[in-house]
Design a protein around this motif. Structure first.
Motif, PDB file in Angstrom:
ATOM      1  N   UNK A   1     -30.466  -2.898  -0.512  1.00  0.00           N
ATOM      2  CA  UNK A   1     -29.442  -2.535   0.550  1.00  0.00           C
ATOM      3  C   UNK A   1     -28.253  -2.275  -0.179  1.00  0.00           C
ATOM      4  N   UNK A   2     -27.657  -3.175  -1.010  1.00  0.00           N
ATOM      5  CA  UNK A   2     -26.354  -3.076  -1.585  1.00  0.00           C
ATOM      6  C   UNK A   2     -26.394  -1.416  -2.114  1.00  0.00           C
ATOM      7  N   UNK A   3     -27.255  -0.897  -2.805  1.00  0.00           N
ATOM      8  CA  UNK A   3     -27.205   0.548  -3.172  1.00  0.00           C
ATOM      9  C   UNK A   3     -27.185   1.346  -2.232  1.00  0.00           C
ATOM     10  N   UNK A   4     -27.981   1.114  -1.108  1.00  0.00           N
ATOM     11  CA  UNK A   4     -28.071   2.011   0.139  1.00  0.00           C
ATOM     12  C   UNK A   4     -26.745   2.204   0.690  1.00  0.00           C
ATOM     13  N   UNK A   5     -25.996   0.800   1.024  1.00  0.00           N
ATOM     14  CA  UNK A   5     -24.592   0.859   1.737  1.00  0.00           C
ATOM     15  C   UNK A   5     -23.518   1.287   0.871  1.00  0.00           C
ATOM     16  N   UNK A   6     -23.475   1.090  -0.416  1.00  0.00           N
ATOM     17  CA  UNK A   6     -22.455   1.307  -1.281  1.00  0.00           C
ATOM     18  C   UNK A   6     -21.219   0.251  -1.153  1.00  0.00           C
ATOM     19  N   UNK A   7     -20.522  -0.136  -2.300  1.00  0.00           N
ATOM     20  CA  UNK A   7     -19.940  -1.390  -2.282  1.00  0.00           C
ATOM     21  C   UNK A   7     -18.814  -1.490  -0.912  1.00  0.00           C
ATOM     22  N   UNK A   8     -18.341  -0.318  -0.738  1.00  0.00           N
ATOM     23  CA  UNK A   8     -17.326  -0.629   0.659  1.00  0.00           C
ATOM     24  C   UNK A   8     -17.784  -0.961   1.814  1.00  0.00           C
ATOM     25  N   UNK A   9     -18.990  -0.172   2.097  1.00  0.00           N
ATOM     26  CA  UNK A   9     -19.824  -0.628   3.441  1.00  0.00           C
ATOM     27  C   UNK A   9     -20.383  -1.845   3.179  1.00  0.00           C
ATOM     28  N   UNK A  10     -20.807  -2.147   2.172  1.00  0.00           N
ATOM     29  CA  UNK A  10     -21.547  -3.488   1.811  1.00  0.00           C
ATOM     30  C   UNK A  10     -20.724  -4.640   2.197  1.00  0.00           C
ATOM     31  N   UNK A  11     -19.235  -4.458   1.740  1.00  0.00           N
ATOM     32  CA  UNK A  11     -18.241  -5.601   1.727  1.00  0.00           C
ATOM     33  C   UNK A  11     -17.876  -5.635   3.243  1.00  0.00           C
ATOM     34  N   UNK A  12     -17.728  -4.585   3.998  1.00  0.00           N
ATOM     35  CA  UNK A  12     -17.357  -4.522   5.425  1.00  0.00           C
ATOM     36  C   UNK A  12     -18.550  -5.268   6.261  1.00  0.00           C
ATOM     37  N   UNK A  13     -19.915  -5.232   5.781  1.00  0.00           N
ATOM     38  CA  UNK A  13     -20.924  -5.745   6.529  1.00  0.00           C
ATOM     39  C   UNK A  13     -21.009  -7.235   5.946  1.00  0.00           C
ATOM     40  N   UNK A  14     -20.521  -7.431   4.961  1.00  0.00           N
ATOM     41  CA  UNK A  14     -20.536  -8.987   4.383  1.00  0.00           C
ATOM     42  C   UNK A  14     -19.288  -9.736   5.527  1.00  0.00           C
ATOM     43  N   UNK A  15     -18.205  -8.866   5.588  1.00  0.00           N
ATOM     44  CA  UNK A  15     -17.057  -9.520   6.294  1.00  0.00           C
ATOM     45  C   UNK A  15     -17.394  -9.843   7.665  1.00  0.00           C
ATOM     46  N   UNK A  16     -18.319  -8.851   8.148  1.00  0.00           N
ATOM     47  CA  UNK A  16     -18.758  -8.951   9.597  1.00  0.00           C
ATOM     48  C   UNK A  16     -19.819 -10.045   9.839  1.00  0.00           C
ATOM     49  N   UNK A  17     -20.192 -10.456   8.670  1.00  0.00           N
ATOM     50  CA  UNK A  17     -21.412 -11.454   9.028  1.00  0.00           C
ATOM     51  C   UNK A  17     -20.913 -12.827   9.088  1.00  0.00           C
TER      52      UNK A  17
END
Length: 225
Positions: A138-154
């Motif tokens: 999932x991390x690889x699919x999202x990429x760093x920036x999108x991953x962190x944004x999803x993490x902030x939204x969690x």
């Protein structure tokens, strides 16, 4: 007894006379600002309406009008137009009014775009897929920036539930997910994803939630690499 009349027609007629328009201009400024504030607060008044307003007024007049709008109204408008921006998190009354004013102008001029709502990680990674392999994919699919944004939204609860599955043997992940420190869970998820966040020291005057929001804002608005 007062009779109903069309105020727009009356004012427009008076302003047709250049001398009268000069006399009336100072008296009309405050009612004009109130009229703009009334329109800005309408839920149907969106960025397209603002851009049409800008196009008619011109950049300079538009900026002057927005500068005259109250802080309260400016905060309300930004919360509605760009609700997912990190700086717009929390109650409208607590937003930085100067930032809200500048951002409103930037959005209208097309110099900025509203933040898209990211999908929380716990939604992207269902319970049956909460393994390190699926997490890494999932991390690889999202990429760093999108991953962190999803993490902030969690949500804090969501972060704790994730780390309990992904790092179950850690002493801090023992017991019910509700008792896990959500900030620790956040840091752990970042470490497992092998992503570097900018170092942001927590100021003595801010709460943990304020620090977290500031970190989110700094990361979200940095250039994508």
């Amino acid at each position: 007894m007062a009779t109903l009349f069309d105020p727009i027609v009356v004012v427009r007629t008076l302003l047709n006379d250049p001398k009268l328009s000069q006399t009336l201009r100072p008296q009309l400024r405050q009612p004009a600002v109130k009229a703009v504030e009334t329109v800005l607060k309408l839920k149907t008044f969106d960025i397209k309406h603002l851009q049409a307003f800008l196009e008619t007024l011109g950049d300079e007049e538009f900026r002057l009008v927005i500068d005259s709008v109250s802080d309260t109204v400016t905060r309300i408008v930004i919360k509605r137009i760009d609700p997912h921006h990190p700086m717009a998190a929390g109650a409208a009354k607590n937003l930085d009014a100067e930032w809200a004013r500048q951002h409103l102008v930037a959005l209208t001029l097309g110099e900025a775009v509203p933040f898209e709502k990211p999908e929380p990680l716990d939604k992207l990674l269902p319970a049956k897929k909460r393994t390190l392999d699926h997490f890494g994919a999932l991390v690889e699919e999202l990429g760093p920036d999108s991953f962190v944004q999803s993490l902030f939204a969690t949500s804090p609860k969501g972060r704790c539930s994730l780390i309990k599955k992904l790092n179950a043997k850690h002493p801090k992940a023992k017991g019910p997910a509700a008792k896990i420190d959500p900030e620790w869970a956040f840091q752990q998820l970042v470490e497992i994803a092998e992503i570097e966040l900018p170092e942001v020291e927590q100021e003595s005057s801010e709460s943990g939630a304020q620090w977290f929001a500031r970190l989110q804002m700094i990361y979200s608005t940095r250039p994508t690499r």
